[in-house]
Write a protein that holds these residues in place. Structure first.
Motif, short mmCIF file in Angstrom:
data_model
loop_
_atom_site.label_atom_id
_atom_site.label_comp_id
_atom_site.label_asym_id
_atom_site.label_seq_id
_atom_site.Cartn_x
_atom_site.Cartn_y
_atom_site.Cartn_z
N LYS A 131 -11.90 1.38 2.81
CA LYS A 131 -11.36 1.18 1.45
C LYS A 131 -9.95 0.61 1.51
O LYS A 131 -9.58 -0.24 0.70
N LEU A 132 -9.15 1.11 2.46
CA LEU A 132 -7.78 0.60 2.58
C LEU A 132 -7.78 -0.87 2.97
O LEU A 132 -6.97 -1.66 2.48
N GLN A 133 -8.71 -1.21 3.87
CA GLN A 133 -8.80 -2.61 4.30
C GLN A 133 -9.17 -3.51 3.11
O GLN A 133 -8.56 -4.55 2.90
N ALA A 149 -8.70 -2.78 -0.06
CA ALA A 149 -7.57 -2.80 -1.00
C ALA A 149 -6.50 -3.78 -0.53
O ALA A 149 -5.94 -4.55 -1.32
N ALA A 150 -6.23 -3.76 0.78
CA ALA A 150 -5.20 -4.66 1.33
C ALA A 150 -5.62 -6.12 1.15
O ALA A 150 -4.80 -6.98 0.84
N TYR A 179 -4.82 4.84 8.84
CA TYR A 179 -6.12 4.25 8.51
C TYR A 179 -6.08 2.74 8.27
O TYR A 179 -7.10 2.09 8.33
N TYR A 180 -4.92 2.20 7.97
CA TYR A 180 -4.86 0.75 7.78
C TYR A 180 -4.34 0.07 9.03
O TYR A 180 -4.90 -0.91 9.51
N LEU A 213 0.84 -1.21 0.00
CA LEU A 213 0.00 0.00 0.00
C LEU A 213 0.87 1.25 0.00
O LEU A 213 0.56 2.25 -0.65
N GLU A 244 -14.66 5.83 5.79
CA GLU A 244 -14.71 5.29 4.43
C GLU A 244 -13.30 4.93 3.95
O GLU A 244 -13.06 3.88 3.35
N LEU A 245 -12.36 5.83 4.27
CA LEU A 245 -10.97 5.63 3.87
C LEU A 245 -10.39 4.36 4.50
O LEU A 245 -9.76 3.53 3.84
N ALA A 246 -10.65 4.20 5.81
CA ALA A 246 -10.16 3.02 6.52
C ALA A 246 -10.72 1.75 5.90
O ALA A 246 -10.01 0.76 5.71
N ILE A 299 -4.81 -7.55 -2.21
CA ILE A 299 -3.40 -7.72 -2.59
C ILE A 299 -3.02 -9.20 -2.48
O ILE A 299 -3.29 -9.84 -1.45
N ILE A 304 -9.13 3.39 -4.44
CA ILE A 304 -8.18 3.88 -3.44
C ILE A 304 -6.73 3.61 -3.85
O ILE A 304 -5.84 4.43 -3.60
N ARG A 305 -6.47 2.47 -4.52
CA ARG A 305 -5.08 2.17 -4.90
C ARG A 305 -4.58 3.12 -5.98
O ARG A 305 -3.43 3.55 -5.96
#
Lengths: 171, 255
Positions: B15-17, B19-20, A126-127, A24, B11-13, B23, A107-108
């Motif tokens: 979306k990152l989750q 996206a992760a 946030y992650y 990320l 929302e950001l948190a 992967i 988001i990416r």
């Protein structure tokens, strides 16, 4: 259990998670893989000092993130021919950003468009769920810098992800 | 405004989750193999006692100083000197070679002219026949190249010298990939240097018609570089070919 068995368990437990965080931040699979690999090699050298198991994941993520940032910097100086497309994707020009705004952006893609220093702070916050104070301590940044980077990163990301809404407001 | 951003934060948190989660990590065993190899290499290096390292460095220094003070420039006067040096430091591998004869070392002015000529004729390819007419030595041509490759031309690096290094450019009609055979007579003053991280590349010692050669394979680009020297020349073959094919091309050179 000998040292090498213990290290293998450590690797199996954390590799995927550290790789995802680094991916990320780096937004490049090859850099993320190499950086994560390096982080585990560094961890092996300092295995005797890694006593606090709760902090190993954070420690590995920070080392991998730093490695990734170094590799991105080096990529600016020396670009392997086969990776030119990937490098283009890492740093997008303002025109690219404008063009991307016309499309729906995930988001990416949005992360690719912002500077790695903002990506890093966004991922940590946030992650990984760090507080601003923890980010400051982990990345060795003053509290003011953490605050301003985070605020700036949020505004830029919001601008990219939701271009139709007003966001240019300083919090 | 804070509330507004709080919803964006959530929302950001999320979306990152997501996206992760999407992967796909690389093959863990493959990465583990690389890490293990690196650790093993470090352990091996750490196993060499410090006094031995000092002794090796001291021996090289003594040898160099002896050559400079006793033989001086004459060390280069009568002998053609060619050396390939391989070294590794902090995962960075350096392979460098230099050829030099005192008589043929160009003066600074000559070098400027050479550079100008090089810029004028940069990347101009000529036919094999033209190259053979220009040069005073037999250009070694591979008797085997993969079927899809054809000779695109020959690049003479220094058109003012009849001993100039040359590059044979072959092109794959299907993929557009290039196969380059670089050859340089050792009497010509020249040098080359490769630096790469051992994480990105693997090196292998192979044999080309009884001469020791080094094959470098770059994981990231799937590129292979094969270097070796004979008493008369050094050769570098660069291509996106597999190990057997690039060795076959090299072995087929009419040396």
């Amino acid at each position: 259990m000998n040292e090498s068995e213990l290290f293998r368990i450590l690797f199996d437990t954390y590799f995927d998670r550290v790789y995802c965080s680094t991916c990320l931040i780096a937004q490049n699979d090859l850099i993320a893989r190499d950086a994560t690999q390096e982080a585990f090699i560094v961890a092996h050298k300092h295995l005797d000092r890694l006593q606090d198991l709760d902090k190993i994941y954070t420690w590995l993520t920070v080392v991998a993130s730093n490695q990734a940032k170094d590799m991105i910097k080096k990529h600016h100086k020396c670009i392997p021919v086969a990776s030119i497309d990937e490098i283009d994707n890492i740093i997008a020009s303002p025109t690219d950003i404008m063009e991307q705004k016309d499309k729906e952006i995930d988001i990416r893609q949005a992360l690719k468009m912002i500077d790695v220093k903002y990506r890093e702070i966004i991922v940590f916050k946030y992650y990984l769920g760090f507080t601003e104070q923890e980010i400051g301590e982990t990345l060795e940044l003053p509290a003011g810098t953490v605050k301003s980077r985070l605020s700036r990163a949020r505004i830029i990301l919001k601008d990219i992800l939701e271009p139709d809404t007003e966001s240019g407001v300083v919090l | 405004m804070n509330l507004y951003f709080n919803s964006f934060d959530e929302e950001l948190a999320q979306k990152l989750q997501t996206a992760a989660n999407s992967i796909v990590p690389p093959d863990r065993d493959e990465v583990w193999a690389k890490i293990s190899a690196d650790i093993e290499e470090s352990n091996r290096k750490a196993g060499i006692p410090v006094f031995r390292k000092f002794a090796a460095v001291a021996a090289v220094l003594i040898l160099l100083l002896t050559a400079v003070f006793t033989v001086g420039d004459y060390v280069l006067a009568d002998f053609r000197f060619f050396q390939t040096i391989k070294s590794a430091f902090c995962n960075v591998v350096n392979i460098s070679g230099v050829t030099q004869t005192r008589d043929e070392t160009p003066a600074v002015g000559d070098q400027k002219n050479e550079n100008k000529d090089e810029q004028d004729g940069e990347n101009a390819l000529c036919s094999l026949g033209e190259a053979r007419q220009t040069l005073n030595y037999n250009i070694a041509v591979p008797n085997y190249v993969p079927a899809s490759y054809t000779l695109n031309g020959v690049f003479i690096k220094d058109k003012n010298s009849n001993l100039s290094p040359v590059e044979l450019h072959y092109i794959d009609s299907v993929t557009g990939n290039e196969l380059i055979v670089d050859e340089c007579p050792i009497s010509q003053v020249t040098s080359f240097s490769f630096n790469f991280r051992s994480n990105d590349a693997k090196t292998l010692n192979v044999e080309i018609n009884e001469y020791e050669a080094t094959l470098i394979y770059f994981d990231n680009t799937d590129l292979r570089i094969l270097l070796w020297q004979t008493p008369e020349r050094y050769y570098i073959v660069t291509a996106n070919l597999d190990e057997e094919e690039i060795i076959e091309v090299a072995k087929s050179l009419d040396m």
